[in-house]
Scaffold this motif. Sequence first.
Motif: not given
Lengths: 359, 293
Positions: A133-137, B32-35
């Motif tokens: 899910e999410g950023i991993y996806l 910052s919770f962002t890539t």
Amino acid sequence: MKNTTLENNLYLPKTGAQKFKAVILNPYGHFLLFGVLMFIVLLLRMSGLVQYSFVSALGNTMIYSMVALGFCLLLGYSGLASLGTAGFMGLGAYVTAYFVSDLGLPYLLVFAIAAAASILVGVVVGFISLRIEGIYLAIITLGLSEILVNVFKAAESFTGGSSGKGLLGLEFFGIRVSQEMGFVMVTVVLVLLMSLTLNIINSPTGRAMLAMKNSTSAAQAMGISLLKYRLLAFVLATLYAGIGGIMYMTFVQYSKPEIWSIALSLNVLSAIIIGGSRSIWGTLAGTLIIFGINTMFLQNIEFFRTNPNFIYIFTGLLIILVVMFFQGGLAQLFVMLKLFIKKKIRQFKEYRYGEENVE
Amino acid sequence: MQPYLQMVFSSLTLISVYTLATMGVVLIFKTSFTTNFAQGSIAALGCYIAARVALSLQVSIWMATLIAVFIAFLIGIFIDFVIFRQGKNVNALGKQIITMGLVLMILGIIPTVFGSLTIQIDRFFTGTLDFALFGMTFTVTKHALFCFALATLILTAIFLALKFTKWGLGVRATASNEKVAQMMGINTKVITAMSWAIAAGLGTVAAIMYGSGQDLNPSFMGGVQVNAFLACILGGLSTFYGPIVGAVLIPVFSNIFRYNFSAWADVIVYALILIVILIKPLGIFGKKIAKKV
């Protein structure tokens, strides 16, 4: 229960004015109008009024719009992020090139094969999305795209490796496909895809995807199968990207592995965010800004021609400003403008006719 | 056996580069919770600054590196202050898009400020070193050895700081839950700004290590950045050390496979990462955080 016949239905247009309004406001009509506009541009080009580079850039923008529309369905309506768009486009392009140039199969068959390949990849990604899910996806899809690009570079017998592959001898129903013909085909496919997207958005499928985006638990509680709609979302997005790749090969007739980079995926993402991820016209506008404005308009301004790097700075700044201040993108800006104009018209009517006479 | 171990030693520079870049990405992600898609671009900018400083001021590579890192700190703080501080209402996806906008801007800024001529930066050391281990001989460039030592030093310093200093505690608290950290009196603004500064500095050092001895172009850190993201996923973003482990594994395996499969090495590595993630969806060291609906 009262039967609603056609005569009793309150929503059908009755007066002439209402019927006229219904036709003008028909969104499919708008898409057709857009297609006609593109034909007019092509005619202008053929008569020499418009530069070749303008038409070429317009064609490219339309191709990226197709991909962006698929992304719009994925991100705006299903809430799933994917950074693999470039690789999927490249897959469509290379499959087209290989089957037309090397095997000499007819165009429609190749189109179907490339579309099938995209659907297959979409199914794979869809299944992956059930686990991750999410950023991993998002980053896994990025990895997939990198895998595809590396395959493009390594499988030299199929793809010509780093030196690229051209499209030779493309014929459609016996007619040799030139740049102009390619432009027409791109326009037709884009209009069809826009209509398809609108259909999906306004259907129970679209509403199911929206429900899935807002809350997976609530959607499941309502009986919406996550498996089915996630798969569908990814298949659609990958299919659109694949079709974009096919049309890229049809129009540009050349491809190198380096084109399908993460930068392209990120640009498509920026395009739909700027345009508004839930709106079809917004997506087109966003794609125009990211991919089109550079070659179509800015090149004509002397300043930008001698300092091409300012185009990057300009585009980057625009992206940042739009995201910071117009979260809904251009679509939101447009809606705000429309409401503003309506308010002004209403105020004018109240002034002119008195408040009690305004509906 | 020898070729494989040799491959490990040949990867030392890449290991250093990837671990530093990954640490930068992790820091920003946690606070910052962002890539940060602009990590590679900011790193490249820092490298250009170092190269230009070395050229114009005729200083040694060491001095140039220090100056560039310092300027990178300032750039990081500037970015955090101007962009992220102002965009308070932006959601997570929006922040990522902002970093993409930054990539484009830096792509345009670099040629504008530094001109379009290719520029180069020197290695820290030149020459190679031969040594014997377990009865086999290996060759390593001194540059690689130094980079590895430097990277180990920097990372150890950061991990010690994370564990023992007030700043480190603040970072871990913010990473855990930003709102609660603010309520507990942690100045998250300073934490975020410092994280951006450190990430920019780490990127710059990584870029200098990676770019030395070759012609620089504004997007030369692109490949490193993609691999840094993959390392984050592989190691799992729940911990700080997970991505670092990932960043070590990727170049080592990539080089090992290159020995046998040359062109297909990267494909195999990425496919393996995919399989690992399918088995452990949150990364090797990932921990699942259960959320109440």
